[in-house]
Scaffold this motif. Structure first.
Motif, PDB file in Angstrom:
ATOM      1  N   ALA A  58       9.180 -54.964 -41.226  1.00 17.77           N
ATOM      2  CA  ALA A  58       8.314 -56.141 -41.073  1.00 17.77           C
ATOM      3  C   ALA A  58       7.870 -56.308 -39.618  1.00 17.77           C
ATOM      4  CB  ALA A  58       9.037 -57.385 -41.570  1.00 17.77           C
ATOM      5  N   ILE A  59       8.798 -56.067 -38.691  1.00 18.54           N
ATOM      6  CA  ILE A  59       8.474 -56.208 -37.266  1.00 18.54           C
ATOM      7  C   ILE A  59       7.396 -55.199 -36.872  1.00 18.54           C
ATOM      8  CG2 ILE A  59       9.385 -55.985 -34.909  1.00 18.54           C
ATOM      9  CD1 ILE A  59      12.113 -56.980 -36.080  1.00 18.54           C
ATOM     10  N   LEU A  60       7.581 -53.938 -37.325  1.00 18.83           N
ATOM     11  CA  LEU A  60       6.584 -52.899 -37.023  1.00 18.83           C
ATOM     12  C   LEU A  60       5.230 -53.263 -37.632  1.00 18.83           C
ATOM     13  CD1 LEU A  60       8.670 -49.629 -37.534  1.00 18.83           C
ATOM     14  CD2 LEU A  60       7.924 -50.657 -35.381  1.00 18.83           C
ATOM     15  N   LEU A  61       5.254 -53.739 -38.896  1.00 17.68           N
ATOM     16  CA  LEU A  61       4.012 -54.132 -39.561  1.00 17.68           C
ATOM     17  C   LEU A  61       3.321 -55.265 -38.808  1.00 17.68           C
ATOM     18  CD1 LEU A  61       4.829 -54.092 -43.390  1.00 17.68           C
ATOM     19  CD2 LEU A  61       3.170 -52.678 -42.162  1.00 17.68           C
ATOM     20  N   GLY A  62       4.112 -56.204 -38.296  1.00 19.63           N
ATOM     21  CA  GLY A  62       3.556 -57.326 -37.541  1.00 19.63           C
ATOM     22  C   GLY A  62       2.802 -56.842 -36.314  1.00 19.63           C
ATOM     23  N   ALA A  63       3.430 -55.919 -35.569  1.00 17.17           N
ATOM     24  CA  ALA A  63       2.799 -55.390 -34.362  1.00 17.17           C
ATOM     25  C   ALA A  63       1.508 -54.643 -34.707  1.00 17.17           C
ATOM     26  CB  ALA A  63       3.771 -54.474 -33.624  1.00 17.17           C
ATOM     27  N   VAL A  64       1.569 -53.807 -35.768  1.00 21.87           N
ATOM     28  CA  VAL A  64       0.398 -53.022 -36.179  1.00 21.87           C
ATOM     29  C   VAL A  64      -0.717 -53.955 -36.667  1.00 21.87           C
ATOM     30  CG1 VAL A  64      -0.441 -51.320 -37.843  1.00 21.87           C
ATOM     31  CG2 VAL A  64       1.755 -50.975 -36.708  1.00 21.87           C
ATOM     32  N   THR A  65      -0.337 -54.978 -37.467  1.00 20.87           N
ATOM     33  CA  THR A  65      -1.331 -55.938 -37.955  1.00 20.87           C
ATOM     34  C   THR A  65      -2.030 -56.637 -36.790  1.00 20.87           C
ATOM     35  OG1 THR A  65       0.131 -56.341 -39.822  1.00 20.87           O
ATOM     36  CG2 THR A  65      -1.696 -57.872 -39.541  1.00 20.87           C
ATOM     37  N   GLY A  66      -1.245 -56.987 -35.767  1.00 21.74           N
ATOM     38  CA  GLY A  66      -1.828 -57.621 -34.585  1.00 21.74           C
ATOM     39  C   GLY A  66      -2.883 -56.730 -33.951  1.00 21.74           C
ATOM     40  N   MET A  67      -2.529 -55.464 -33.746  1.00 20.33           N
ATOM     41  CA  MET A  67      -3.462 -54.539 -33.088  1.00 20.33           C
ATOM     42  C   MET A  67      -4.711 -54.317 -33.947  1.00 20.33           C
ATOM     43  SD  MET A  67      -1.096 -51.800 -31.054  1.00 20.33           S
ATOM     44  CE  MET A  67       0.048 -51.341 -32.320  1.00 20.33           C
ATOM     45  N   ILE A  68      -4.498 -54.128 -35.278  1.00 21.05           N
ATOM     46  CA  ILE A  68      -5.648 -53.883 -36.162  1.00 21.05           C
ATOM     47  C   ILE A  68      -6.572 -55.101 -36.206  1.00 21.05           C
ATOM     48  CG2 ILE A  68      -6.349 -53.497 -38.565  1.00 21.05           C
ATOM     49  CD1 ILE A  68      -3.859 -51.748 -38.880  1.00 21.05           C
ATOM     50  N   SER A  69      -5.986 -56.309 -36.316  1.00 19.97           N
ATOM     51  CA  SER A  69      -6.858 -57.475 -36.445  1.00 19.97           C
ATOM     52  C   SER A  69      -7.633 -57.758 -35.155  1.00 19.97           C
ATOM     53  CB  SER A  69      -6.092 -58.709 -36.947  1.00 19.97           C
ATOM     54  OG  SER A  69      -4.917 -58.894 -36.238  1.00 19.97           O
ATOM     55  N   VAL A  70      -7.002 -57.504 -34.016  1.00 20.67           N
ATOM     56  CA  VAL A  70      -7.740 -57.685 -32.754  1.00 20.67           C
ATOM     57  C   VAL A  70      -8.879 -56.663 -32.670  1.00 20.67           C
ATOM     58  CG1 VAL A  70      -7.594 -57.502 -30.242  1.00 20.67           C
ATOM     59  CG2 VAL A  70      -5.817 -58.723 -31.495  1.00 20.67           C
ATOM     60  N   PHE A  71      -8.564 -55.410 -33.064  1.00 20.10           N
ATOM     61  CA  PHE A  71      -9.575 -54.341 -33.039  1.00 20.10           C
ATOM     62  C   PHE A  71     -10.750 -54.686 -33.965  1.00 20.10           C
ATOM     63  CE2 PHE A  71     -11.222 -50.423 -34.992  1.00 20.10           C
ATOM     64  CZ  PHE A  71     -11.677 -49.756 -33.867  1.00 20.10           C
ATOM     65  N   LEU A  72     -10.436 -55.125 -35.212  1.00 21.17           N
ATOM     66  CA  LEU A  72     -11.477 -55.448 -36.193  1.00 21.17           C
ATOM     67  C   LEU A  72     -12.330 -56.626 -35.733  1.00 21.17           C
ATOM     68  CD1 LEU A  72      -9.750 -55.020 -39.674  1.00 21.17           C
ATOM     69  CD2 LEU A  72     -11.529 -53.607 -38.634  1.00 21.17           C
ATOM     70  N   LYS A  73     -11.643 -57.662 -35.212  1.00 24.41           N
ATOM     71  CA  LYS A  73     -12.386 -58.836 -34.751  1.00 24.41           C
ATOM     72  C   LYS A  73     -13.363 -58.471 -33.640  1.00 24.41           C
ATOM     73  CE  LYS A  73      -9.376 -62.734 -35.792  1.00 24.41           C
ATOM     74  NZ  LYS A  73      -8.717 -63.890 -35.170  1.00 24.41           N
ATOM     75  N   ARG A  74     -12.909 -57.609 -32.729  1.00 23.24           N
ATOM     76  CA  ARG A  74     -13.783 -57.185 -31.628  1.00 23.24           C
ATOM     77  C   ARG A  74     -14.958 -56.370 -32.158  1.00 23.24           C
ATOM     78  NH1 ARG A  74      -9.290 -56.409 -27.365  1.00 23.24           N
ATOM     79  NH2 ARG A  74      -9.291 -58.522 -26.525  1.00 23.24           N
ATOM     80  N   LYS A  75     -14.678 -55.484 -33.150  1.00 21.34           N
ATOM     81  CA  LYS A  75     -15.712 -54.654 -33.773  1.00 21.34           C
ATOM     82  C   LYS A  75     -16.761 -55.525 -34.454  1.00 21.34           C
ATOM     83  CE  LYS A  75     -15.560 -49.967 -34.184  1.00 21.34           C
ATOM     84  NZ  LYS A  75     -15.903 -49.437 -32.922  1.00 21.34           N
ATOM     85  N   LEU A  76     -16.297 -56.606 -35.079  1.00 21.88           N
ATOM     86  CA  LEU A  76     -17.205 -57.486 -35.799  1.00 21.88           C
ATOM     87  C   LEU A  76     -17.894 -58.477 -34.869  1.00 21.88           C
ATOM     88  CD1 LEU A  76     -14.943 -58.201 -38.903  1.00 21.88           C
ATOM     89  CD2 LEU A  76     -17.034 -56.837 -38.888  1.00 21.88           C
ATOM     90  N   GLY A  77     -17.586 -58.379 -33.606  1.00 22.36           N
ATOM     91  CA  GLY A  77     -18.273 -59.196 -32.626  1.00 22.36           C
ATOM     92  C   GLY A  77     -17.693 -60.572 -32.390  1.00 22.36           C
TER      93      GLY A  77
END
Lengths: 180, 207
Positions: free
Chosen positions: B163-182
């Motif tokens: 769960a901890i690893l998933l949390g860290a990965v989710t954080g990175m992915i969501s920041v990346f996606l949000k930036r991609k979507l502007g």
């Protein structure tokens, strides 16, 4: 065998120990149940003693769980296991990436990690409530008094801003008066 | 005794003295570090101490232990880190062990058992309080709220480590996606205070 279980549990825990000791309870609980070190109710006692002592909650809990499972050698093994990752990570970070917390990858990692740390703490509260009869309510004296102690403790912490150590000690005295 | 050993011994002893005050969290050490390390020994300046505590929070492990190790590392390299860490850990190790041994010694005593019926409930209250305090800085938009909510559900089914690893990965992915979507991504709570200046934080965070 027990020493090795303690070592690898707390060594791994040391590498993911983000956001304060209470977030690490689910990991300790999973291992304690798996290896039969102690019940969740007994673990609640250990966390209580850890909270009454100075020092980090996670390390204190590890020392107490280690002592309970394998005596002094268990306590030493658990302490060394949980401290090793800190010294390794600090030495690496201090030598290579001085400004780690300004790093954007690290910041975006924490964007997900911090909420998850909150989940871990909430999950720890749920697990402990289940193990200590706080989750099932009936109208018995026992059930009502436990709920009252819970509410008053929370009030003392949030509204009166008491030091948790004093709340624990006072609660112990209330327990002796009510339940012995 | 040569200079290096003197320094290591000083590091060990300085943190050995500070260690027993770390009730409720490593941030309680800050005033004493200011006095012992900054004013008395002049190993670091105040700004460095702030930096060390900020850094200590982004490395896994207790803030008290990490900050001692960082300061030790600045002063004397890996050996210095080890000396400071031993200094800060030994006193609390013996205190908690003594308490644990006494507990197991009088284990089964009806009065102690009665006390712990109440104490266990108080510990749950302390954990709930810690969750509230942590949420105050961790939850500040829809995404962080959803991660927290999903995290609690997911923890009933998977190992906390995963769960901890998933949390860290989710954080990175969501920041990346949000930036991609502007979207503009705010990575921190704007009202998040520096815990070093906020005594409330360390009382609840229980580090």
């Amino acid at each position: 065998m027990v020493l090795w279980q303690l070592f690898h549990t707390f060594f791994l825990l040391g590498f993911v120990s983000f956001g304060g000791g209470y977030a690490m309870i689910p990991l300790i609980e999973t291992a304690a149940t798996k290896y039969g070190w102690m019940s969740t109710e007994q673990l609640t006692n250990m966390v209580a003693i850890a909270g009454m002592s100075p020092g980090p909650i996670a390390a204190n809990s590890a020392i107490l769980v280690g002592y309970s499972a394998a005596g002094i050698s268990g306590a030493v093994t658990s302490a060394v296991a949980i401290l090793l990752p800190s010294i390794i990570l600090v030495s690496v970070v201090a030598s290579f990436f001085i400004k780690l917390h300004h790093h954007s990858v690290v910041e975006s990692m924490f964007y997900g990690l911090k909420p998850l740390v909150t989940s871990l703490i909430i999950f720890a509260a749920i697990k402990f409530a289940q193990a200590n009869n706080l989750a099932v309510f009936d109208f018995s004296f026992h059930s009502i008094s436990l709920l009252l102690i819970f509410g008053l403790s929370l009030f003392a912490l949030i509204k009166l801003r008491w030091n948790p150590v004093y709340v624990i000690i006072l609660s112990g005295l209330v327990g002796i008066a009510l339940y012995s | 005794m040569n200079g290096e050993w003197t320094k290591l011994l000083q590091l060990f002893w300085t943190f050995f003295k500070i260690s027993p005050v770390t009730f409720g969290g490593g941030f309680a050490m800050i005033p004493l570090i200011e006095r012992e390390i900054v004013e008395k020994r002049k190993w670091l300046d105040s700004e460095d101490v702030t930096e060390v505590f900020a850094l200590s929070q982004s490395v896994p492990g207790a803030v008290g232990i990490n900050s001692a190790s960082f300061i030790g590392h600045r002063v004397g390299g890996v050996k210095g880190a080890l000396a400071a860490m031993l200094g800060v850990s030994l006193p609390t190790f013996f205190i908690v062990l003594a308490l644990g041994i006494s507990y197991f010694f009088i284990h089964g005593n009806p009065k102690l058992e009665a006390a712990f019926v109440s104490i266990r409930v108080t510990i749950i209250a302390i954990i709930v309080y810690a969750a509230i305090q942590t949420a105050r800085t961790a939850i500040f938009d829809k995404t962080t709220f959803l991660i927290m909510l999903a995290g609690v559900v997911v923890l009933f089914f998977i190992h906390p480590l995963l769960a901890i690893l998933l949390g860290a990965v989710t954080g990175m992915i969501s920041v990346f996606l949000k930036r991609k979507l502007g979207y503009e991504v705010q990575l921190k709570h704007d009202k998040a205070k520096d815990p070093a200046n906020n005594p409330d934080y360390f009382m609840g965070a229980g580090i």
